[in-house]
Design an enzyme around this catalytic site. Structure first.
Site, PDB file in Angstrom:
ATOM      1  N   HIS A 189      -2.490   6.972  -0.737  1.00 32.29           N
ATOM      2  CA  HIS A 189      -3.414   7.577   0.244  1.00 32.29           C
ATOM      3  C   HIS A 189      -2.792   8.214   1.480  1.00 32.29           C
ATOM      4  O   HIS A 189      -3.461   8.334   2.512  1.00 32.29           O
ATOM      5  CB  HIS A 189      -4.440   6.524   0.703  1.00 32.29           C
ATOM      6  CG  HIS A 189      -5.393   6.132  -0.393  1.00 32.29           C
ATOM      7  ND1 HIS A 189      -6.107   4.968  -0.392  1.00 32.29           N
ATOM      8  CD2 HIS A 189      -5.736   6.765  -1.539  1.00 32.29           C
ATOM      9  CE1 HIS A 189      -6.855   4.887  -1.483  1.00 32.29           C
ATOM     10  NE2 HIS A 189      -6.629   5.976  -2.192  1.00 32.29           N
ATOM     11  N   HIS A 215       0.851  -1.195   0.000  1.00 38.81           N
ATOM     12  CA  HIS A 215       0.000   0.000   0.000  1.00 38.81           C
ATOM     13  C   HIS A 215       0.891   1.250   0.000  1.00 38.81           C
ATOM     14  O   HIS A 215       1.345   1.708   1.039  1.00 38.81           O
ATOM     15  CB  HIS A 215      -0.902  -0.025   1.238  1.00 38.81           C
ATOM     16  CG  HIS A 215      -2.028   0.966   1.213  1.00 38.81           C
ATOM     17  ND1 HIS A 215      -2.076   2.031   0.338  1.00 38.81           N
ATOM     18  CD2 HIS A 215      -3.169   1.047   1.953  1.00 38.81           C
ATOM     19  CE1 HIS A 215      -3.197   2.722   0.550  1.00 38.81           C
ATOM     20  NE2 HIS A 215      -3.870   2.144   1.518  1.00 38.81           N
ATOM     21  N   TYR A 273      -0.365   7.142   3.508  1.00 37.17           N
ATOM     22  CA  TYR A 273       0.170   6.307   4.589  1.00 37.17           C
ATOM     23  C   TYR A 273       1.701   6.241   4.467  1.00 37.17           C
ATOM     24  O   TYR A 273       2.298   6.971   3.678  1.00 37.17           O
ATOM     25  CB  TYR A 273      -0.529   4.940   4.585  1.00 37.17           C
ATOM     26  CG  TYR A 273      -2.017   5.122   4.845  1.00 37.17           C
ATOM     27  CD1 TYR A 273      -2.455   5.597   6.082  1.00 37.17           C
ATOM     28  CD2 TYR A 273      -2.967   4.923   3.854  1.00 37.17           C
ATOM     29  CE1 TYR A 273      -3.803   5.838   6.326  1.00 37.17           C
ATOM     30  CE2 TYR A 273      -4.329   5.161   4.093  1.00 37.17           C
ATOM     31  CZ  TYR A 273      -4.731   5.616   5.330  1.00 37.17           C
ATOM     32  OH  TYR A 273      -6.059   5.875   5.567  1.00 37.17           O
TER      33      TYR A 273
HETATM   34  C1  LIG Z   1     -14.848   1.586   2.720  1.00 37.87           C
HETATM   35  C2  LIG Z   1     -13.577   1.830   1.967  1.00 37.87           C
HETATM   36  C3  LIG Z   1     -12.390   1.307   2.454  1.00 37.87           C
HETATM   37  C4  LIG Z   1     -11.202   1.468   1.739  1.00 37.87           C
HETATM   38  N1  LIG Z   1     -10.056   0.872   2.207  1.00 37.87           N
HETATM   39  C5  LIG Z   1      -8.920   0.892   1.463  1.00 37.87           C
HETATM   40  C6  LIG Z   1      -7.775   0.151   1.858  1.00 37.87           C
HETATM   41  O1  LIG Z   1      -7.768  -0.552   2.872  1.00 37.87           O
HETATM   42  N2  LIG Z   1      -6.693   0.223   1.052  1.00 37.87           N
HETATM   43  C7  LIG Z   1      -6.666   0.964  -0.091  1.00 37.87           C
HETATM   44  O2  LIG Z   1      -5.641   0.992  -0.781  1.00 37.87           O
HETATM   45  N3  LIG Z   1      -7.741   1.657  -0.489  1.00 37.87           N
HETATM   46  C8  LIG Z   1      -8.865   1.627   0.240  1.00 37.87           C
HETATM   47  N4  LIG Z   1      -9.995   2.269  -0.213  1.00 37.87           N
HETATM   48  C9  LIG Z   1     -10.002   2.853  -1.557  1.00 37.87           C
HETATM   49  C10 LIG Z   1     -10.566   1.838  -2.563  1.00 37.87           C
HETATM   50  O3  LIG Z   1      -9.702   0.734  -2.738  1.00 37.87           O
HETATM   51  C11 LIG Z   1     -10.800   2.480  -3.950  1.00 37.87           C
HETATM   52  O4  LIG Z   1      -9.579   2.899  -4.496  1.00 37.87           O
HETATM   53  C12 LIG Z   1     -11.764   3.655  -3.855  1.00 37.87           C
HETATM   54  O5  LIG Z   1     -12.931   3.300  -3.150  1.00 37.87           O
HETATM   55  C13 LIG Z   1     -12.151   4.163  -5.232  1.00 37.87           C
HETATM   56  O6  LIG Z   1     -12.762   3.145  -5.984  1.00 37.87           O
HETATM   57  P1  LIG Z   1     -14.375   3.067  -6.171  1.00 37.87           P
HETATM   58  O7  LIG Z   1     -14.786   4.371  -6.755  1.00 37.87           O
HETATM   59  O8  LIG Z   1     -14.543   1.906  -7.085  1.00 37.87           O
HETATM   60  O9  LIG Z   1     -14.963   2.846  -4.807  1.00 37.87           O
HETATM   61  C14 LIG Z   1     -11.184   2.188   0.524  1.00 37.87           C
HETATM   62  C15 LIG Z   1     -12.395   2.746   0.054  1.00 37.87           C
HETATM   63  C16 LIG Z   1     -13.568   2.571   0.747  1.00 37.87           C
HETATM   64  C17 LIG Z   1     -14.840   3.139   0.190  1.00 37.87           C
END
Ligand SMILES: Cc1cc2nc3c(=O)[nH]c(=O)nc-3n(C[C@H](O)[C@H](O)[C@H](O)COP(=O)(O)O)c2cc1C
Length: 373
Positions: free
Chosen positions: A185, A182, A187
């Site tokens: 974002h 990862h 981190y």
């Molecule tokens: C509830 C939630 C939890 C997420 N947790 C992570 C995570 O643990 N690791 C990560 O890299 N991105 C995380 N994301 C980002 C998602 O992997 C994804 O990139 C983001 O939701 C955009 O895609 P989407 O528009 O299809 O939801 C999270 C997003 C949501 C909504």
């Protein structure tokens, strides 16, 4: 009649780009719809729980690619309640039945490993110590409580790299097919990458090459431990989550993509800044990622606000090989099936994204009714 039906299914699959098979290194994927990593905060005490068996297996398909929620590499890696880890024997054992269930359905399953760095507070840290980071610059107070981080000394950094290596080894022990680092974002890895956070004056800060050093040391260490063909990397050069913007995201993304190609990792997974904010879609044109895709050359995954339509378009135009879906996959356990038949989607329930209930908003999203033939 049966033959006729099979023909229709086959033809439908061929005409939907997201449903075309794809060979990702040694893995034969039957479609291109990836379960994006999704933190769900249901791993009590940082230990994966039995209810995750159902959650992940609901989303598994034969030849489908799934990535776990972000999973801590060490006891300093956490910044949220009830997120899983993979640094203890108990955690590794707890992951095993979850991985087995996904494999039983023919899925390919990677564990996303992370360290939150400064996105934490003393309450999550051993002995109430300060969170660690590349910097001692604190995050601005928001709804979440962040404690000012302690800047890692140069000598301490190999220890954090080693934590990623050990976590990757543990992921293999748990039965995962590989790991995703990862690096997105805001981190730990992203904190090193971005010039709005990284204010170091040693070999891990300053120039672009120096800021990427930590990330690439982690990649090399993990690749050496488990094999480069089992390592993917997630990046968000264009995002500024957790105050992690960069003054030149194009150069950062390109340098990382080129470096990852040299390392020979399996895939590069990039998040586009297309998340909806306050009702407005903050779009970036897909072409933004084109230089990264070209530089990396191998399997490319995109994520961020994709629908069936623009996911198909991105694959058809060769902008990506695979598309990761977050919120839609969270709310639609049978998303590949729904895309295949162009069925309506369940809406996602944001208030239960991060609640700790083992069922509600987790494993209770309905499947399509079986069709009567
Ligand atoms: C509830 C939630 C939890 C997420 N947790 C992570 C995570 O643990 N690791 C990560 O890299 N991105 C995380 N994301 C980002 C998602 O992997 C994804 O990139 C983001 O939701 C955009 O895609 P989407 O528009 O299809 O939801 C999270 C997003 C949501 C909504």
């Amino acid at each position: 009649m049966e033959m006729e039906k099979n023909k229709v299914t086959w033809e439908t699959k061929q005409s939907i780009p997201l449903l075309k098979p794809y060979k990702m290194g040694n893995f034969n994927l039957s479609h291109r719809i990836v379960l994006a990593p999704l933190t769900r905060q249901r791993s009590y005490g940082n230990v994966p729980q039995p209810h995750a068996v159902l959650y992940y297996s609901q989303r598994a398909t034969p030849g489908g690619f799934l990535i776990t929620e972000a999973t801590g590499v060490s006891d300093t890696a956490q910044g949220y309640e009830n997120t899983p880890g993979i640094w203890t024997k108990e955690q590794v054992e707890a992951w095993k039945p979850i991985v087995d269930a996904v494999h039983a359905k023919g899925g390919i399953f990677f564990c996303q490993i992370w360290h939150v760095g400064r996105v934490s507070n003393r309450g999550f840290q051993p002995n109430g110590e300060a969170p660690i980071s590349c910097t001692d610059k604190p995050l601005k107070p928001t709804k979440a409580l962040f404690s000012p981080p302690r800047r890692l000394s140069t000598e301490e950094i190999p220890g954090v790299v080693n934590d990623f290596r050990l976590a990757a080894r543990n992921a293999m022990e748990a039965g995962f097919d590989g790991v995703e680092l990862h690096g997105a974002h805001g981190y730990m890895i992203d904190q090193f990458l971005k010039d709005s956070v990284n204010d170091r004056i040693d070999q891990y800060g300053g120039s672009l090459q120096n800021r990427c050093r930590f990330a690439l040391e982690v990649v090399v260490a993990v690749a050496k431990e488990i094999g480069k063909d089992r390592v993917g990397v997630r990046l968000s050069p264009f995002a500024d989550l957790m105050e992690s913007g960069d003054s030149n995201p194009e150069a950062l993304g390109l340098y990382m993509a080129e470096s990852l190609r040299k390392c020979g990792v399996l895939y590069c997974h990039v998040i586009e800044p297309r998340l909806k904010r306050g009702g407005e879609i903050k779009e970036c044109p897909h072409e933004t990622l084109a230089p990264m895709r070209k530089a990396f050359q191998e399997t490319f995954i995109v994520a961020g606000g994709y629908t069936r339509e623009d996911g198909n378009e991105a694959v058809a135009k060769g902008q990506t090989d695979l598309v990761a879906f977050g919120r839609w996959f969270l709310a639609n356990p049978d998303l590949p099936k729904r895309f295949q038949v162009n069925a309506p989607l369940n809406k996602y329930d944001r208030p239960t994204f991060y609640t700790s209930d083992p069922v509600v908003g987790y494993t209770d999203y309905p499947f399509l009714e079986p069709t009567v033939s």
